[in-house]
Design a protein around this motif. Structure first.
Motif, PDB file in Angstrom:
ATOM      1  N   THR A   1       0.663  -1.140  -0.204  1.00 33.09           N
ATOM      2  CA  THR A   1      -0.014  -0.129   0.073  1.00 33.09           C
ATOM      3  C   THR A   1       0.851   1.214   0.011  1.00 33.09           C
ATOM      4  N   PRO A   2       0.295   2.312  -0.456  1.00 32.75           N
ATOM      5  CA  PRO A   2       1.344   3.687  -0.440  1.00 32.75           C
ATOM      6  C   PRO A   2       1.661   4.077   0.886  1.00 32.75           C
ATOM      7  N   ALA A   3       0.670   3.724   1.851  1.00 32.46           N
ATOM      8  CA  ALA A   3       0.959   4.189   3.158  1.00 32.46           C
ATOM      9  C   ALA A   3       2.072   3.318   3.805  1.00 32.46           C
ATOM     10  N   ARG A   4       1.925   1.941   3.776  1.00 33.97           N
ATOM     11  CA  ARG A   4       2.885   1.039   4.516  1.00 33.97           C
ATOM     12  C   ARG A   4       3.827   0.385   3.692  1.00 33.97           C
ATOM     13  N   GLY A   5       3.723   0.573   2.347  1.00 32.07           N
ATOM     14  CA  GLY A   5       4.572  -0.142   1.488  1.00 32.07           C
ATOM     15  C   GLY A   5       4.524  -1.373   1.457  1.00 32.07           C
ATOM     16  N   PRO A   6       5.401  -2.039   0.749  1.00 37.02           N
ATOM     17  CA  PRO A   6       5.325  -3.531   0.373  1.00 37.02           C
ATOM     18  C   PRO A   6       5.299  -4.457   1.804  1.00 37.02           C
ATOM     19  N   LEU A   7       4.650  -5.467   1.723  1.00 32.07           N
ATOM     20  CA  LEU A   7       4.498  -6.352   2.832  1.00 32.07           C
ATOM     21  C   LEU A   7       5.963  -6.736   3.316  1.00 32.07           C
ATOM     22  N   TYR A   8       6.853  -7.037   2.212  1.00 38.10           N
ATOM     23  CA  TYR A   8       8.088  -7.745   2.762  1.00 38.10           C
ATOM     24  C   TYR A   8       8.946  -6.487   2.620  1.00 38.10           C
ATOM     25  N   GLY A   9       9.575  -6.331   3.628  1.00 38.68           N
ATOM     26  CA  GLY A   9      10.614  -5.117   3.911  1.00 38.68           C
ATOM     27  C   GLY A   9      11.534  -5.189   4.911  1.00 38.68           C
TER      28      GLY A   9
ATOM     29  N   GLU B   1       5.557  -2.393   9.511  1.00 41.32           N
ATOM     30  CA  GLU B   1       4.224  -1.761   9.524  1.00 41.32           C
ATOM     31  C   GLU B   1       3.129  -2.748   9.248  1.00 41.32           C
ATOM     32  N   TRP B   2       3.631  -4.017   8.965  1.00 41.47           N
ATOM     33  CA  TRP B   2       2.529  -5.338   9.043  1.00 41.47           C
ATOM     34  C   TRP B   2       2.611  -6.034  10.062  1.00 41.47           C
ATOM     35  N   MET B   3       2.807  -5.543  11.237  1.00 38.40           N
ATOM     36  CA  MET B   3       3.124  -6.389  12.473  1.00 38.40           C
ATOM     37  C   MET B   3       2.034  -7.623  12.747  1.00 38.40           C
ATOM     38  N   ILE B   4       0.815  -7.167  12.619  1.00 41.87           N
ATOM     39  CA  ILE B   4      -0.316  -8.204  12.942  1.00 41.87           C
ATOM     40  C   ILE B   4      -0.289  -9.368  11.929  1.00 41.87           C
ATOM     41  N   ILE B   5       0.067  -8.974  10.586  1.00 40.63           N
ATOM     42  CA  ILE B   5       0.271 -10.175   9.690  1.00 40.63           C
ATOM     43  C   ILE B   5       1.406 -11.032  10.325  1.00 40.63           C
ATOM     44  N   ARG B   6       2.281 -10.372  10.539  1.00 44.41           N
ATOM     45  CA  ARG B   6       3.751 -11.242  10.932  1.00 44.41           C
ATOM     46  C   ARG B   6       3.200 -12.108  12.068  1.00 44.41           C
ATOM     47  N   ILE B   7       2.482 -11.757  13.157  1.00 43.79           N
ATOM     48  CA  ILE B   7       2.318 -12.245  14.290  1.00 43.79           C
ATOM     49  C   ILE B   7       1.251 -13.559  13.714  1.00 43.79           C
ATOM     50  N   VAL B   8       0.296 -13.343  13.184  1.00 37.88           N
ATOM     51  CA  VAL B   8      -0.984 -13.956  12.690  1.00 37.88           C
ATOM     52  C   VAL B   8      -0.553 -14.968  11.891  1.00 37.88           C
ATOM     53  N   LEU B   9       0.153 -14.912  10.940  1.00 40.24           N
ATOM     54  CA  LEU B   9       0.539 -15.633   9.832  1.00 40.24           C
ATOM     55  C   LEU B   9       1.868 -16.316   9.850  1.00 40.24           C
ATOM     56  N   TYR B  10       2.547 -15.844  10.848  1.00 39.24           N
ATOM     57  CA  TYR B  10       4.025 -16.535  11.017  1.00 39.24           C
ATOM     58  C   TYR B  10       4.328 -17.158  12.290  1.00 39.24           C
ATOM     59  N   TYR B  11       4.307 -16.174  13.246  1.00 40.96           N
ATOM     60  CA  TYR B  11       4.699 -16.909  14.601  1.00 40.96           C
ATOM     61  C   TYR B  11       3.664 -17.683  15.367  1.00 40.96           C
ATOM     62  N   ALA B  12       2.211 -17.148  15.120  1.00 38.93           N
ATOM     63  CA  ALA B  12       1.207 -18.095  15.824  1.00 38.93           C
ATOM     64  C   ALA B  12       1.181 -19.470  14.946  1.00 38.93           C
ATOM     65  N   PRO B  13       1.219 -19.622  13.560  1.00 42.13           N
ATOM     66  CA  PRO B  13       1.277 -21.243  13.176  1.00 42.13           C
ATOM     67  C   PRO B  13       2.359 -21.699  13.433  1.00 42.13           C
ATOM     68  N   VAL B  14       3.393 -21.258  13.416  1.00 45.25           N
ATOM     69  CA  VAL B  14       4.909 -21.696  13.941  1.00 45.25           C
ATOM     70  C   VAL B  14       4.703 -22.503  15.339  1.00 45.25           C
ATOM     71  N   TRP B  15       4.092 -21.564  16.305  1.00 47.02           N
ATOM     72  CA  TRP B  15       4.156 -22.022  17.605  1.00 47.02           C
ATOM     73  C   TRP B  15       2.796 -22.993  18.047  1.00 47.02           C
ATOM     74  N   LEU B  16       1.771 -22.854  17.066  1.00 46.14           N
ATOM     75  CA  LEU B  16       0.771 -24.008  17.132  1.00 46.14           C
ATOM     76  C   LEU B  16       1.429 -25.283  16.691  1.00 46.14           C
ATOM     77  N   VAL B  17       1.968 -25.521  15.547  1.00 50.61           N
ATOM     78  CA  VAL B  17       2.518 -26.642  15.283  1.00 50.61           C
ATOM     79  C   VAL B  17       3.581 -27.212  16.198  1.00 50.61           C
ATOM     80  N   ILE B  18       4.461 -26.330  16.598  1.00 49.50           N
ATOM     81  CA  ILE B  18       5.450 -26.699  17.840  1.00 49.50           C
ATOM     82  C   ILE B  18       4.624 -27.195  18.975  1.00 49.50           C
ATOM     83  N   GLY B  19       3.579 -26.600  19.414  1.00 50.62           N
ATOM     84  CA  GLY B  19       2.722 -27.221  20.683  1.00 50.62           C
ATOM     85  C   GLY B  19       2.309 -28.509  20.220  1.00 50.62           C
ATOM     86  N   ILE B  20       1.683 -28.717  18.991  1.00 52.06           N
ATOM     87  CA  ILE B  20       1.140 -29.972  18.547  1.00 52.06           C
ATOM     88  C   ILE B  20       2.164 -30.940  18.636  1.00 52.06           C
TER      89      ILE B  20
END
Length: 365
Positions: free
Chosen positions: A143-151, A162-181
């Motif tokens: 987006t013009p305001a945040r820039g590219p998601l990869y940065g 700038e995309w912190m929520i996506i980083r947590i929800v779609l990266y660290y949360a799945p990783v630790w969910l799988v680690i927990g399983i």
């Protein structure tokens, strides 16, 4: 703009590249050893072999290190690094889950080698799709305001702050969910192994081998009385017995180095006996557990750094970022060390068994 000095950034870059080289060597060792030795081509080792290629791409991305942010968020180098660091570290976690699942199926459902090999195509397709598709889609989010998601993430390019929520929800949360399983699976496996040790009064030096009369369709063969016969073979370390048999019942115990052949009278004529392979405790329990511990060491520091950045935006800790750069690049290295170490132990165990067989034959003559 990073608050770290140029000297600190250079140290982070050097640490990341050195550990990346170690990981590349570790992954290359896995590939070479697996292709060069037929004794290493077990279902668990095949999963490690597949994961080695994912680790190689991961190591290439971490070797780029701070050059990704230096090139700029919109550069091809930064975008490639972000794509790779989104896809391949998560794939490493999923391959560890596949190892844990294989171990669970062996211990609780008595899957044989053929049955485990049939699962590999599903592992390959699912892990690749689950990691590739999101990583590819993220390339086109900007987006013009945040820039590219990869940065820029100071030490490399990944999902930008700038995309912190996506980083947590779609990266660290799945990783630790799988680690927990995975942790739950190993807890269940450990409880079952402890139960077997207690039931058969094994010492700490004993190891448990799990074999079963299970066809490639996972359907137990039935004996004439209609009950399912499952053999749990417990081998005492250092024992020289090779044919002492137990009583066949719901569960029977044998102290031997080889799996007892099944009587053809137990099965209907149209059944084909499955290929039986020894499934040792170390092969199916210890090695995947060590890979899980190595996985934890590579994810603790990045997660602490991400939580710290979420709580205190803009704060950068040089020691923590140095640890993230070094430990986060060691996935292939730890995998290679564990693979070679356990492989050598297995080779020495087989050599010892061969020597004992030769001694037994010599004694008979």
């Amino acid at each position: 703009m990073s608050s770290l000095s140029q000297g600190q950034l250079d140290m982070i870059g050097i640490a990341g590249r050195v550990t990346s080289v170690l990981s590349i060597l570790g992954s290359a060792t896995i590939v070479g050893a697996f292709m060069g030795s037929r004794h290493l081509r077990t279902p668990i080792n095949r999963i490690i072999f597949y994961n080695a290629f994912y680790n190689l791409f991961d190591s290439v991305a971490t070797m780029i290190s701070v050059n990704g942010p230096y090139a700029g968020d919109y550069s091809s180098l930064c975008q490639f690094q972000g794509f790779a660091l989104q896809m391949f570290p998560i794939a490493d976690v999923l391959w560890t889950f596949a190892m844990a699942l294989d171990t669970y199926l062996v211990v609780f459902h008595r899957f044989d080698t053929h049955s485990l090999l049939k699962l590999e195509k599903y592992y390959l397709s699912l892990i690749t799709l689950l990691t590739f598709i999101p990583a590819l889609i993220f390339l086109f989010i900007r987006t013009p305001a945040r820039g590219p998601l990869y940065g820029s993430e100071t030490i490399w390019c990944s999902i930008s702050p700038e995309w912190m929520i996506i980083r947590i929800v779609l990266y660290y949360a799945p990783v630790w969910l799988v680690i927990g399983i995975v942790l739950v699976l190993y807890a269940l496996i450990g409880i079952e192994i402890s139960r077997l040790r207690d039931e058969f009064k094994l010492t700490e030096d004993d190891h448990v081998q799990l074999t079963s009369n299970v066809s490639s369709h996972h359907t137990p063969f039935e004996n004439p009385n209609g009950s399912v016969t499952t053999t749990v073979e417990a081998t005492k370390a250092g024992s020289t017995q090779t044919s002492e048999s137990g009583v066949t019942s719901e569960t029977s115990v044998e102290h031997s180095f080889t799996t007892r052949p099944f009587s053809s009278r137990q099965f209907p004529p149209n059944y084909t006996l499955p290929t039986q392979r020894r499934m040792s405790f170390k092969q199916y329990i210890l090695m995947p557990s060590l890979f899980f511990l190595a996985l934890l060491t590579t994810w603790v520091a990045p997660t602490i750094n991400r939580v710290s950045a979420f709580i205190h935006p803009g704060y950068e800790s040089f020691p923590l970022l140095l640890a993230v750069s070094a430990l986060g690049s060691l996935r292939g290295f730890w995998n290679g060390v564990i693979f070679v170490t356990m492989g050598m132990k297995g080779w020495r165990r087989r050599a010892k068994e061969r020597r004992m067989k030769y001694k037994a034959r010599f004694a008979e003559t």
